[in-house]
Design a protein around this motif. Structure first.
Motif, PDB file in Angstrom:
ATOM      1  N   LEU A 108       0.830  -1.206   0.000  1.00  0.00           N
ATOM      2  CA  LEU A 108       0.000   0.000   0.000  1.00  0.00           C
ATOM      3  C   LEU A 108       0.865   1.258   0.000  1.00  0.00           C
ATOM      4  N   ALA A 109       1.893   1.278   0.836  1.00  0.00           N
ATOM      5  CA  ALA A 109       2.798   2.433   0.882  1.00  0.00           C
ATOM      6  C   ALA A 109       3.517   2.616  -0.461  1.00  0.00           C
ATOM      7  N   GLU A 110       3.995   1.521  -1.044  1.00  0.00           N
ATOM      8  CA  GLU A 110       4.658   1.593  -2.350  1.00  0.00           C
ATOM      9  C   GLU A 110       3.691   2.061  -3.429  1.00  0.00           C
ATOM     10  N   SER A 111       2.451   1.596  -3.351  1.00  0.00           N
ATOM     11  CA  SER A 111       1.440   1.987  -4.331  1.00  0.00           C
ATOM     12  C   SER A 111       1.139   3.477  -4.243  1.00  0.00           C
ATOM     13  N   ASN A 112       1.022   3.985  -3.027  1.00  0.00           N
ATOM     14  CA  ASN A 112       0.789   5.421  -2.845  1.00  0.00           C
ATOM     15  C   ASN A 112       1.954   6.231  -3.402  1.00  0.00           C
ATOM     16  N   ALA A 113       3.173   5.786  -3.131  1.00  0.00           N
ATOM     17  CA  ALA A 113       4.350   6.479  -3.653  1.00  0.00           C
ATOM     18  C   ALA A 113       4.370   6.428  -5.179  1.00  0.00           C
ATOM     19  N   LYS A 114       4.021   5.272  -5.724  1.00  0.00           N
ATOM     20  CA  LYS A 114       3.991   5.110  -7.183  1.00  0.00           C
ATOM     21  C   LYS A 114       2.952   6.047  -7.806  1.00  0.00           C
ATOM     22  N   MET A 115       1.790   6.153  -7.188  1.00  0.00           N
ATOM     23  CA  MET A 115       0.745   7.024  -7.727  1.00  0.00           C
ATOM     24  C   MET A 115       1.129   8.500  -7.604  1.00  0.00           C
ATOM     25  N   ASN A 116       1.778   8.871  -6.522  1.00  0.00           N
ATOM     26  CA  ASN A 116       2.258  10.254  -6.385  1.00  0.00           C
ATOM     27  C   ASN A 116       3.282  10.578  -7.458  1.00  0.00           C
ATOM     28  N   LYS A 117       4.194   9.647  -7.704  1.00  0.00           N
ATOM     29  CA  LYS A 117       5.208   9.847  -8.731  1.00  0.00           C
ATOM     30  C   LYS A 117       4.554   9.956 -10.106  1.00  0.00           C
ATOM     31  N   LEU A 118       3.602   9.096 -10.390  1.00  0.00           N
ATOM     32  CA  LEU A 118       2.897   9.131 -11.667  1.00  0.00           C
ATOM     33  C   LEU A 118       2.152  10.452 -11.835  1.00  0.00           C
ATOM     34  N   SER A 119       1.505  10.905 -10.782  1.00  0.00           N
ATOM     35  CA  SER A 119       0.789  12.182 -10.833  1.00  0.00           C
ATOM     36  C   SER A 119       1.748  13.313 -11.198  1.00  0.00           C
ATOM     37  N   ASN A 120       2.905  13.327 -10.558  1.00  0.00           N
ATOM     38  CA  ASN A 120       3.904  14.358 -10.865  1.00  0.00           C
ATOM     39  C   ASN A 120       4.420  14.239 -12.294  1.00  0.00           C
ATOM     40  N   GLU A 121       4.667  13.010 -12.747  1.00  0.00           N
ATOM     41  CA  GLU A 121       5.170  12.800 -14.113  1.00  0.00           C
ATOM     42  C   GLU A 121       4.149  13.231 -15.156  1.00  0.00           C
ATOM     43  N   LEU A 122       2.880  13.010 -14.883  1.00  0.00           N
ATOM     44  CA  LEU A 122       1.840  13.378 -15.839  1.00  0.00           C
ATOM     45  C   LEU A 122       1.524  14.873 -15.801  1.00  0.00           C
ATOM     46  N   SER A 123       1.562  15.462 -14.623  1.00  0.00           N
ATOM     47  CA  SER A 123       1.151  16.863 -14.511  1.00  0.00           C
ATOM     48  C   SER A 123       2.270  17.860 -14.789  1.00  0.00           C
ATOM     49  N   ALA A 124       3.519  17.508 -14.531  1.00  0.00           N
ATOM     50  CA  ALA A 124       4.610  18.473 -14.706  1.00  0.00           C
ATOM     51  C   ALA A 124       4.694  19.032 -16.129  1.00  0.00           C
ATOM     52  N   PRO A 125       4.726  18.194 -17.167  1.00  0.00           N
ATOM     53  CA  PRO A 125       4.796  18.770 -18.513  1.00  0.00           C
ATOM     54  C   PRO A 125       3.541  19.570 -18.870  1.00  0.00           C
ATOM     55  N   LEU A 126       2.413  19.142 -18.365  1.00  0.00           N
ATOM     56  CA  LEU A 126       1.161  19.846 -18.631  1.00  0.00           C
ATOM     57  C   LEU A 126       1.171  21.231 -17.976  1.00  0.00           C
ATOM     58  N   ILE A 127       1.603  21.296 -16.744  1.00  0.00           N
ATOM     59  CA  ILE A 127       1.666  22.583 -16.050  1.00  0.00           C
ATOM     60  C   ILE A 127       2.706  23.488 -16.704  1.00  0.00           C
ATOM     61  N   ASP A 128       3.832  22.922 -17.119  1.00  0.00           N
ATOM     62  CA  ASP A 128       4.833  23.719 -17.845  1.00  0.00           C
ATOM     63  C   ASP A 128       4.231  24.325 -19.107  1.00  0.00           C
ATOM     64  N   LYS A 129       3.452  23.542 -19.832  1.00  0.00           N
ATOM     65  CA  LYS A 129       2.813  24.011 -21.062  1.00  0.00           C
ATOM     66  C   LYS A 129       1.799  25.109 -20.752  1.00  0.00           C
ATOM     67  N   ILE A 130       1.028  24.919 -19.701  1.00  0.00           N
ATOM     68  CA  ILE A 130       0.036  25.929 -19.306  1.00  0.00           C
ATOM     69  C   ILE A 130       0.731  27.241 -18.960  1.00  0.00           C
ATOM     70  N   LEU A 131       1.804  27.162 -18.197  1.00  0.00           N
ATOM     71  CA  LEU A 131       2.518  28.379 -17.804  1.00  0.00           C
ATOM     72  C   LEU A 131       3.146  29.075 -19.008  1.00  0.00           C
ATOM     73  N   ALA A 132       3.611  28.295 -19.981  1.00  0.00           N
ATOM     74  CA  ALA A 132       4.160  28.893 -21.205  1.00  0.00           C
ATOM     75  C   ALA A 132       3.059  29.647 -21.959  1.00  0.00           C
ATOM     76  N   ILE A 133       1.875  29.078 -22.006  1.00  0.00           N
ATOM     77  CA  ILE A 133       0.741  29.742 -22.659  1.00  0.00           C
ATOM     78  C   ILE A 133       0.371  31.018 -21.909  1.00  0.00           C
TER      79      ILE A 133
END
Length: 177
Positions: A108-133
């Motif tokens: 469960l702890a590993e799964s939570n960490a994995k999901m947090n990492k995935l969330s960051n990996e998916l959102s970081a480029p998107l947020i960078d793109k939004i800020l560029a716009i």
């Protein structure tokens, strides 16, 4: 402690006001804002990112659920048979249950960490793109300031300077990686 905090706030407020003087002296500053949660929720980029997060989350949840069900079944079986087991077998089964529980907690702890990492990996480029716009809109339309509604703590702002829909449109027009 409270005095230090007040001094820091006053210092930052002074710096902000001093940096704003040229804009204020030139006339009314042009201020815009946008709602990043709404951009993430309504844009095609955000929808795809959310779908991928849900898809990965379902895989992780299935693995955790499988382990949880195995533990539950083993626990129920132990509870039914514990009165007829000899002391040595009961201790062994109890140890196995404890190990299964610890394994489940670790998973469960590993799964939570994995999901947090995935969330960051998916959102970081998107947020960078939004800020560029946002920066592009700010320069093209000569905004003095553009705030993110939630983080700026805006309680009220006129809809005429809400850039959220425009950002969504420009984001949706841009190619995805």
């Amino acid at each position: 402690m409270k005095m230090k905090k007040s001094m820091w706030i006053l210092l930052f407020l002074g710096i902000f006001l001093a940096s704003s003087m040229p804009v204020l002296a030139a006339g009314n500053p042009r201020i815009g804002y946008f709602d990043i949660p709404l951009v993430l929720q309504q844009s095609q980029w955000g929808k795809r990112s959310n779908e991928e997060f849900k898809r990965q989350g379902e895989k992780v949840k299935a693995e955790v659920d499988t382990k949880a069900q195995a533990y539950k079944t083993a626990k129920e079986e132990f509870d039914r048979k514990k009165d007829v087991l000899d002391e040595k077998t009961r201790a062994k089964k109890l140890k196995e249950l404890q190990d299964m529980q610890m394994e489940g907690e670790r998973l469960l702890a590993e799964s939570n960490a994995k999901m947090n990492k995935l969330s960051n990996e998916l959102s970081a480029p998107l947020i960078d793109k939004i800020l560029a716009i946002v920066k592009k809109i700010g320069k093209e339309d000569k905004f003095d300031y553009i705030f993110e509604r939630e983080r700026a703590g805006l309680v009220f702002a006129s809809d005429k300077e809400d850039l959220t829909k425009r950002i969504i449109q420009e984001l949706d027009r841009s190619p995805q990686k």
